[in-house]
Design a protein around this motif. Structure first.
Motif, PDB file in Angstrom:
ATOM      1  N   SER A 108       0.820  -1.211   0.000  1.00 48.56           N
ATOM      2  CA  SER A 108       0.000   0.000   0.000  1.00 48.56           C
ATOM      3  C   SER A 108       0.858   1.266   0.000  1.00 48.56           C
ATOM      4  O   SER A 108       0.603   2.198  -0.770  1.00 48.56           O
ATOM      5  CB  SER A 108      -0.926  -0.013   1.220  1.00 48.56           C
ATOM      6  N   ASP A 109       1.902   1.292   0.840  1.00 56.43           N
ATOM      7  CA  ASP A 109       2.737   2.489   0.958  1.00 56.43           C
ATOM      8  C   ASP A 109       3.529   2.765  -0.315  1.00 56.43           C
ATOM      9  O   ASP A 109       3.793   3.926  -0.651  1.00 56.43           O
ATOM     10  CB  ASP A 109       3.713   2.358   2.133  1.00 56.43           C
ATOM     11  N   TYR A 110       3.928   1.714  -1.014  1.00 54.19           N
ATOM     12  CA  TYR A 110       4.761   1.886  -2.204  1.00 54.19           C
ATOM     13  C   TYR A 110       3.956   1.790  -3.494  1.00 54.19           C
ATOM     14  O   TYR A 110       4.527   1.730  -4.584  1.00 54.19           O
ATOM     15  CB  TYR A 110       5.885   0.849  -2.218  1.00 54.19           C
ATOM     16  N   ALA A 111       2.639   1.776  -3.380  1.00 53.44           N
ATOM     17  CA  ALA A 111       1.805   1.698  -4.577  1.00 53.44           C
ATOM     18  C   ALA A 111       1.953   2.957  -5.415  1.00 53.44           C
ATOM     19  O   ALA A 111       2.184   4.049  -4.904  1.00 53.44           O
ATOM     20  CB  ALA A 111       0.340   1.502  -4.180  1.00 53.44           C
ATOM     21  N   TRP A 112       1.830   2.768  -6.723  1.00 57.51           N
ATOM     22  CA  TRP A 112       1.831   3.907  -7.649  1.00 57.51           C
ATOM     23  C   TRP A 112       0.636   3.767  -8.582  1.00 57.51           C
ATOM     24  O   TRP A 112       0.410   2.693  -9.135  1.00 57.51           O
ATOM     25  CB  TRP A 112       3.118   3.946  -8.480  1.00 57.51           C
ATOM     26  N   PRO A 113      -0.112   4.873  -8.752  1.00 57.87           N
ATOM     27  CA  PRO A 113      -0.051   6.128  -7.999  1.00 57.87           C
ATOM     28  C   PRO A 113      -0.433   5.900  -6.530  1.00 57.87           C
ATOM     29  O   PRO A 113      -1.204   4.980  -6.220  1.00 57.87           O
ATOM     30  CB  PRO A 113      -1.084   7.016  -8.691  1.00 57.87           C
ATOM     31  N   PRO A 114       0.109   6.723  -5.617  1.00 58.44           N
ATOM     32  CA  PRO A 114      -0.122   6.507  -4.181  1.00 58.44           C
ATOM     33  C   PRO A 114      -1.593   6.446  -3.795  1.00 58.44           C
ATOM     34  O   PRO A 114      -1.961   5.708  -2.878  1.00 58.44           O
ATOM     35  CB  PRO A 114       0.575   7.713  -3.536  1.00 58.44           C
ATOM     36  N   ALA A 115      -2.434   7.199  -4.495  1.00 56.02           N
ATOM     37  CA  ALA A 115      -3.851   7.251  -4.143  1.00 56.02           C
ATOM     38  C   ALA A 115      -4.530   5.894  -4.302  1.00 56.02           C
ATOM     39  O   ALA A 115      -5.561   5.632  -3.673  1.00 56.02           O
ATOM     40  CB  ALA A 115      -4.566   8.295  -5.007  1.00 56.02           C
ATOM     41  N   LEU A 116      -3.952   5.014  -5.136  1.00 49.94           N
ATOM     42  CA  LEU A 116      -4.568   3.707  -5.367  1.00 49.94           C
ATOM     43  C   LEU A 116      -4.090   2.648  -4.382  1.00 49.94           C
ATOM     44  O   LEU A 116      -4.508   1.494  -4.456  1.00 49.94           O
ATOM     45  CB  LEU A 116      -4.278   3.238  -6.801  1.00 49.94           C
ATOM     46  N   GLY A 117      -3.218   3.027  -3.439  1.00 50.34           N
ATOM     47  CA  GLY A 117      -2.723   2.071  -2.461  1.00 50.34           C
ATOM     48  C   GLY A 117      -3.821   1.491  -1.596  1.00 50.34           C
ATOM     49  O   GLY A 117      -3.718   0.345  -1.128  1.00 50.34           O
ATOM     50  N   ALA A 118      -4.884   2.245  -1.391  1.00 57.77           N
ATOM     51  CA  ALA A 118      -5.989   1.755  -0.556  1.00 57.77           C
ATOM     52  C   ALA A 118      -6.719   0.582  -1.193  1.00 57.77           C
ATOM     53  O   ALA A 118      -7.485  -0.118  -0.510  1.00 57.77           O
ATOM     54  CB  ALA A 118      -6.979   2.895  -0.295  1.00 57.77           C
ATOM     55  N   LEU A 119      -6.503   0.321  -2.491  1.00 61.28           N
ATOM     56  CA  LEU A 119      -7.187  -0.787  -3.152  1.00 61.28           C
ATOM     57  C   LEU A 119      -6.790  -2.143  -2.574  1.00 61.28           C
ATOM     58  O   LEU A 119      -7.522  -3.117  -2.720  1.00 61.28           O
ATOM     59  CB  LEU A 119      -6.876  -0.767  -4.658  1.00 61.28           C
ATOM     60  N   TYR A 120      -5.615  -2.220  -1.922  1.00 64.69           N
ATOM     61  CA  TYR A 120      -5.202  -3.485  -1.323  1.00 64.69           C
ATOM     62  C   TYR A 120      -6.187  -3.957  -0.260  1.00 64.69           C
ATOM     63  O   TYR A 120      -6.330  -5.150  -0.018  1.00 64.69           O
ATOM     64  CB  TYR A 120      -3.807  -3.348  -0.710  1.00 64.69           C
ATOM     65  N   LYS A 121      -6.853  -3.013   0.383  1.00 69.24           N
ATOM     66  CA  LYS A 121      -7.786  -3.367   1.439  1.00 69.24           C
ATOM     67  C   LYS A 121      -9.115  -3.863   0.882  1.00 69.24           C
ATOM     68  O   LYS A 121      -9.918  -4.429   1.607  1.00 69.24           O
ATOM     69  CB  LYS A 121      -8.025  -2.159   2.347  1.00 69.24           C
ATOM     70  N   ARG A 122      -9.343  -3.637  -0.410  1.00 66.49           N
ATOM     71  CA  ARG A 122     -10.632  -3.996  -1.005  1.00 66.49           C
ATOM     72  C   ARG A 122     -10.512  -5.084  -2.066  1.00 66.49           C
ATOM     73  O   ARG A 122     -11.506  -5.559  -2.587  1.00 66.49           O
ATOM     74  CB  ARG A 122     -11.281  -2.755  -1.635  1.00 66.49           C
ATOM     75  N   ASN A 123      -9.283  -5.464  -2.403  1.00 68.62           N
ATOM     76  CA  ASN A 123      -9.067  -6.401  -3.502  1.00 68.62           C
ATOM     77  C   ASN A 123      -9.241  -7.830  -3.012  1.00 68.62           C
ATOM     78  O   ASN A 123      -8.278  -8.563  -2.801  1.00 68.62           O
ATOM     79  CB  ASN A 123      -7.658  -6.196  -4.067  1.00 68.62           C
ATOM     80  N   GLY A 124     -10.495  -8.231  -2.835  1.00 71.07           N
ATOM     81  CA  GLY A 124     -10.787  -9.542  -2.282  1.00 71.07           C
ATOM     82  C   GLY A 124     -11.429 -10.479  -3.284  1.00 71.07           C
ATOM     83  O   GLY A 124     -11.522 -10.196  -4.487  1.00 71.07           O
ATOM     84  N   LEU A 125     -11.875 -11.618  -2.782  1.00 68.41           N
ATOM     85  CA  LEU A 125     -12.469 -12.641  -3.634  1.00 68.41           C
ATOM     86  C   LEU A 125     -13.731 -12.133  -4.317  1.00 68.41           C
ATOM     87  O   LEU A 125     -13.921 -12.336  -5.520  1.00 68.41           O
ATOM     88  CB  LEU A 125     -12.771 -13.884  -2.794  1.00 68.41           C
ATOM     89  N   MET A 126     -14.604 -11.462  -3.567  1.00 68.53           N
ATOM     90  CA  MET A 126     -15.854 -10.981  -4.150  1.00 68.53           C
ATOM     91  C   MET A 126     -15.603  -9.932  -5.225  1.00 68.53           C
ATOM     92  O   MET A 126     -16.286  -9.905  -6.253  1.00 68.53           O
ATOM     93  CB  MET A 126     -16.753 -10.406  -3.039  1.00 68.53           C
ATOM     94  N   LEU A 127     -14.607  -9.073  -5.009  1.00 67.68           N
ATOM     95  CA  LEU A 127     -14.279  -8.076  -6.017  1.00 67.68           C
ATOM     96  C   LEU A 127     -13.781  -8.751  -7.294  1.00 67.68           C
ATOM     97  O   LEU A 127     -14.145  -8.351  -8.409  1.00 67.68           O
ATOM     98  CB  LEU A 127     -13.216  -7.110  -5.491  1.00 67.68           C
TER      99      LEU A 127
END
Length: 390
Positions: A108-127
């Motif tokens: 999450s911290d090293y994601a680019w662009p930084p604003a998309l780092g929060a996607l790690y918390k939502r990238n699950g099986l249902m998604l």
């Protein structure tokens, strides 16, 4: 008056101490630092994996070091089952779980662009399932508008359903963005951990560790822990099936691309051609690996990982499984009216994987490889702590 204000500002600047700015640790990072301090005093697990000899080269653990050590950890569980300070001891040392929680912060911290780092918390099986379903519907509608969803002649190839230039225009931008995002993220990580100069020897060492999944052997060759105290090599073997299956499928696509652009040979290709042989071998291997990993993940002991990340893990495995299953299904559906819908499912799964690559479980392989390269460089350098004690 202006001269007086300038003198005051200059005096404040001179009075301010020139201390380096030390990044504040998150709660998960502070927990790893606490546990590593305890482990550094014990050192019973020093021979288990690369984490512990790398740990002994440090007296304190700053943010970059914590992320480096967390990505060196392969979550084999050997240290937890050997630790005399593991829960229910009051020290509550659980290195695999603590490292797992920091790793997701790395992504999450090293994601680019930084604003998309929060996607790690939502990238699950249902998604993953929802994304594949939506993309399948989109592709089916596109094929329907072209009149190629139900009116394709038996024996027709993929390009009778979706022209080659259309597939390239859809997939190339997504894949290139994923590669760029992962590349920029790991470059920032690489700079922060200050690895030093890589040599051919250190790069060869790191590649060897990556390809053999060396640190999934529990440090002694007997394997990992999964559901209990028993050692098992199943996790390592299923990882190998998955990794090499994915690489074989990628190679099949690469060879097919050379066939198309270099030799002018358009798909579909025969069963004895290189792309088809690579694709079949890769699909079967990927199917076996993801099936095994999915089963192991469901039965994995809760102390050996971060339960919050389980949906992300399962989502990534499910995407790879669906890609393998639908890819093999395309061969069976090639001369049937079922080819268009199966192709839509396969392309949707591939596109969903590409779209989520920089913000899902795939990142662990990239960051772990970088950490292994840093360790290969670091262990060839003099240990400053040992030099200082002489």
């Amino acid at each position: 008056m202006q001269q007086l204000e300038a003198i005051i500002r200059e005096g404040r600047a001179l009075a301010a101490p020139a201390y380096p700015v030390i990044p504040i640790l998150s709660a998960n990072e502070a927990e790893v630092s606490r546990q590593m301090t305890i482990c550094n005093s014990c050192r019973y697990c020093e021979g288990f994996c690369a984490v512990f000899p790398a740990m002994t080269r440090r007296l304190e653990f700053v943010k970059a070091d914590i992320h480096y050590l967390a990505n060196l950890c392969h979550n084999c569980g050997a240290c937890l089952h050997a630790c005399q300070y593991a829960p229910p001891h009051e020290f509550a040392v659980n290195v695999p779980q603590a490292m797992a929680k920091v790793r997701v912060e790395t992504y999450s911290d090293y994601a680019w662009p930084p604003a998309l780092g929060a996607l790690y918390k939502r990238n699950g099986l249902m998604l993953s399932v929802a994304l594949v379903s939506a993309l399948t519907l989109f592709l089916a509608l596109a094929a329907g508008l072209r009149g190629s969803l139900f009116n394709v002649l038996p024996g027709a190839g993929f390009y009778a359903i979706f022209p080659h230039h259309l597939m390239v225009s859809l997939f190339a931008p997504v894949f290139l963005f994923a590669a760029l995002a992962l590349g920029l993220g790991v470059r920032k990580f690489w700079r922060d951990v200050s690895p030093g100069q890589a040599s051919w020897e250190s790069m060869g060492d790191a590649v060897d560790k990556v390809l053999r999944l060396k640190y999934l052997d529990g440090g002694h060759g007997d394997g990992c822990h999964n559901a209990d105290d028993a050692y098992t090599l199943a996790r390592r073997r299923f990882h190998h099936f998955t990794f090499y299956g994915f690489m074989l499928c990628f190679a099949a696509t690469g060879v097919a691309t050379l066939y198309h652009y270099l030799f002018g040979w358009a798909a579909p290709y025969g069963y004895t051609t290189i792309p088809k042989l690579l694709g079949i071998a890769g699909g079967v291997s990927l199917l076996a690996g993801t099936t095994g990993l999915f089963s192991l993940n469901l039965r994995r002991h809760p102390l050996l990982g971060d339960k919050i990340q389980k949906p992300m893990d399962l989502g990534f495995i499910a995407l790879l499984f669906l890609i393998a299953l639908s890819g093999l299904g395309l061969m069976l559906a090639r001369a049937t009216p079922y080819l268009p819908p199966v192709l839509c499912i396969h392309l949707a799964a591939v596109m969903a994987l590409f779209a989520t690559l920089p913000y899902g479980k795939f990142s662990h392989g990239v960051f772990r490889s970088a950490a292994l390269l840093k360790w290969a460089i670091e262990k060839r350098q003099p240990d400053r702590l040992q030099l200082g004690s002489q």
